[in-house]
Design a protein around this motif. Sequence first.
Motif, PDB file in Angstrom:
ATOM      1  N   THR A 141      51.458  53.408  33.865  1.00  0.00           N
ATOM      2  CA  THR A 141      50.342  53.597  32.940  1.00  0.00           C
ATOM      3  C   THR A 141      49.523  52.318  32.768  1.00  0.00           C
ATOM      4  O   THR A 141      49.827  51.281  33.347  1.00  0.00           O
ATOM      5  CB  THR A 141      50.859  54.116  31.587  1.00  0.00           C
ATOM      6  N   ALA A 142      48.474  52.413  31.920  1.00  0.00           N
ATOM      7  CA  ALA A 142      47.495  51.329  31.858  1.00  0.00           C
ATOM      8  C   ALA A 142      46.655  51.442  30.593  1.00  0.00           C
ATOM      9  O   ALA A 142      47.050  52.069  29.612  1.00  0.00           O
ATOM     10  CB  ALA A 142      46.599  51.385  33.105  1.00  0.00           C
ATOM     11  N   HIS A 143      45.498  50.798  30.611  1.00  0.00           N
ATOM     12  CA  HIS A 143      44.397  50.935  29.655  1.00  0.00           C
ATOM     13  C   HIS A 143      44.525  50.092  28.391  1.00  0.00           C
ATOM     14  O   HIS A 143      43.531  49.496  27.957  1.00  0.00           O
ATOM     15  CB  HIS A 143      44.181  52.394  29.284  1.00  0.00           C
ATOM     16  N   THR A 144      45.702  50.040  27.778  1.00  0.00           N
ATOM     17  CA  THR A 144      45.816  49.295  26.523  1.00  0.00           C
ATOM     18  C   THR A 144      46.112  47.815  26.739  1.00  0.00           C
ATOM     19  O   THR A 144      46.172  47.050  25.771  1.00  0.00           O
ATOM     20  CB  THR A 144      46.926  49.892  25.633  1.00  0.00           C
ATOM     21  N   HIS A 145      46.316  47.409  27.986  1.00  0.00           N
ATOM     22  CA  HIS A 145      46.570  46.007  28.343  1.00  0.00           C
ATOM     23  C   HIS A 145      47.876  45.482  27.751  1.00  0.00           C
ATOM     24  O   HIS A 145      48.049  44.266  27.600  1.00  0.00           O
ATOM     25  CB  HIS A 145      45.410  45.104  27.913  1.00  0.00           C
ATOM     26  N   ASN A 146      48.778  46.380  27.443  1.00  0.00           N
ATOM     27  CA  ASN A 146      50.069  45.979  26.910  1.00  0.00           C
ATOM     28  C   ASN A 146      51.139  46.019  27.989  1.00  0.00           C
ATOM     29  O   ASN A 146      50.974  46.647  29.031  1.00  0.00           O
ATOM     30  CB  ASN A 146      50.474  46.898  25.757  1.00  0.00           C
TER      31      ASN A 146
END
Length: 603
Positions: free
Chosen positions: A310-315
Amino acid sequence: MSPNRPRRRAHRRAVTSVFASAAALAAFAGLGQLATAGPAQARPGGHPDRTTDLQLLALNDFHGNLEPPAGSSGRVTEQEPDGSTKSVDAGGAEYLASSLRTARKGHARTLTVAAGDIVGASPLLSGLFHDEPTVEAMNKLGLDVTSVGNHEFDEGKDELLRLQRGGCHPVDGCYEPGRTFTGADYPILSANVVDEKTGRTLLPPYAVKNVKGVKVGFIGVTLEGTPDIVSAAGVKGLKFLDEAETINKYTKVLQRQGVHAIVALVHEGGYPTSSAYNYDCDAGGSGSGLSGPIVDIAQKVSPEVDTLVTAHTHNAYVCTIPDPAGRPRLVTSAASYGRLFTELDMKYDWRTHDIVRASVKGTNHVVDRTQPKAADLPRLIDHWRTLADPVANKPVGYLSGDVPRTGDNTAESPLGDLIADAQLAHARSLDSGTDLALMNPGGIRADLVYAASGGEGDGVVTYGEGFAVQPFSNTVNVKTLTGAQLLTVLRQQVSGPNAAVPKFLQISEGLTYTLDLSRSGADRVVADSVRLNGAPLDPAGTYRVAMNSFLAGGGDGFTELANGTDQLVGGDDLAALVDYLTAHSSAAAPYTPTAADRITVVR
C-alpha cells in the motif's frame, strides 16, 4: 523526431509479463509484443521440494526524489531496543539501487514492485523534465511493476500514457538532440481507472510475472477518491471505481487463468500508531496498530489475495489485518521518497500454485546513506543535473533559519505561513482588494532548510529548492466568498472528508481563529473567534480570497471554495513564492520564519 513510439527493450532478468483482458490490451495498444508464459512446471528441474522461496521488494510514493531528500523529508524515525527513538538520514536513488541489489543477492526468485506515486510532486531534477529522469532511474534499479497513484495524473492521462509508452514531450519536445525518451520498462497498472464512455481501463488492470516457473499476479489500483485530490483537468473523462470491488473482480479473472499467487498494489494507505518504521504493529493484536482507509479495504479484499502493498499516506508499517475470512494477512507500506523499502519473503507451493499465507513475512529496511552508491545511478543523475543546474542553482532568496512544513497536514507551519503570505502578495498585485490567502498543506512538498544539501551556501534559497516545495504548477486564483462561506471552508478542515484526518489550511497574515480540539466535528473551529485584521468575521460580508487553482476547484475536500464567485486567475504559485522571497529577503536581511501562531489550538 519520429512520432512513432520506440520498440520496447528486453526485460531485465527475463521475467515474463502477461496482461489482462482484450479490452485492457486494446487500451494498452502500442506497448509492444508481450511474451506469453509457457506451461507452468510443477517443480522446475525436478526439484523435490514442494515449496520454493519468493522475495518481493516493495516501494511507494517515491515522488521523483532522485537526490537524497533534504530536511525532515530525508529522515526516518528508528525505534531502539530500549524503547527510545533516533532519527536516521535516508533516501536517494543511488542508495536505493544499492539497497535493492544487495537485498536481491541469494534470492533465485525475486521481484521489485511499487504502489504508485513514483512520479509527480517531484523535485526539480525530475519535475523539470516531466519525470523522465525518474522513469529511467526505475528502469535501472529493476522495477518490475507498479500501480498508478493519484500523482501520476498531475499532468493528465495523456502524459501518464507517454511515461509508459515513451516519446518526446508534446510541448517541450526531446531534451537532447538525438535522444528519445523510451518510456517505462515496467507496466503501470490501473484496474479501477476506466474511461467514462467505454468502461475500458486506462492501462492494464493486472500483470502476471513468471519468474522461473513461479507465476504471480499483480492487481494495481489507486484510491477511489483521486478526483478529489488532483486537478479536474488531469482526470477528465475518467471514472475511479471502488478499490476492493475492483481487486476482487480481477482476482477471479486471474484465478480463471490458473494464477493463484496474487498481490494487490494499492495506492491508499493507513495511519500507524507509531512514527517509527520498525515498530511492532501487531503488539496489541492483529489490526491494532493501524487505522485509516486501507484497513477497510483490506477487510473487504478477497481472501484469495495473499498480501497488500500500500501507499499514499507516506507512513511506514508492516501490519496484519484480518481478511474477510478472518485469516491474518500482511499489509505493508515503506514511507515515501525512497527512504525505505519493504522486503516480503514467502513460500510458493508448486502443487497449489499459490503463496503459503502463513509463510509471508515482511520487514521495512532503511535506505542507508552510509552504504556505497550504485555505480550506474550517479551517472544518470549527473547527466540530468547538468541539464537542470543552470535553472536549479539560481538564488531566489535568503533565510535566517529552517522554514519547516508539517508532515501530517494537521498543524499550522512556518512554511505554510510563508506560502500563504506570498500568495496574498501576488494576488494583491492583481487585485488590491484581496483580503486573505489560503494554502492546502498537501501542496507543500518539502521543507526550506538553512543548510541545504546542494552546497549553494548556508541560508541561500535556490530555484530548485523552491521547486521542491511547490512543484505542481498551480495558478494563484482569487474568488469572492461571503463570511458564512469562509467559515464553512474553515470548518471543512475538520468535517466531511477531513473529519477523521483533519487538513489544516495554511493562512496568511491577518487571519486568526481558535481551534478547540475538546469539541467535536465542525464545531472545533470556534465561529466567534475568526478575525481578519482584528475585526470579527461578518457572515453577510464579502471577502476576496486567494488560493491555488487546486483549492479553487474544491480540492482536498474544500468544496465550498468551488462555490466562490468572480474568479480572477493569476500567475504560477511557485513564481509567487520566488517573487516574495526575492522582495522580502537579502543576504544582509534574510527572511525570518514566522512563529506559526495564527491559529490558536485549545486541547
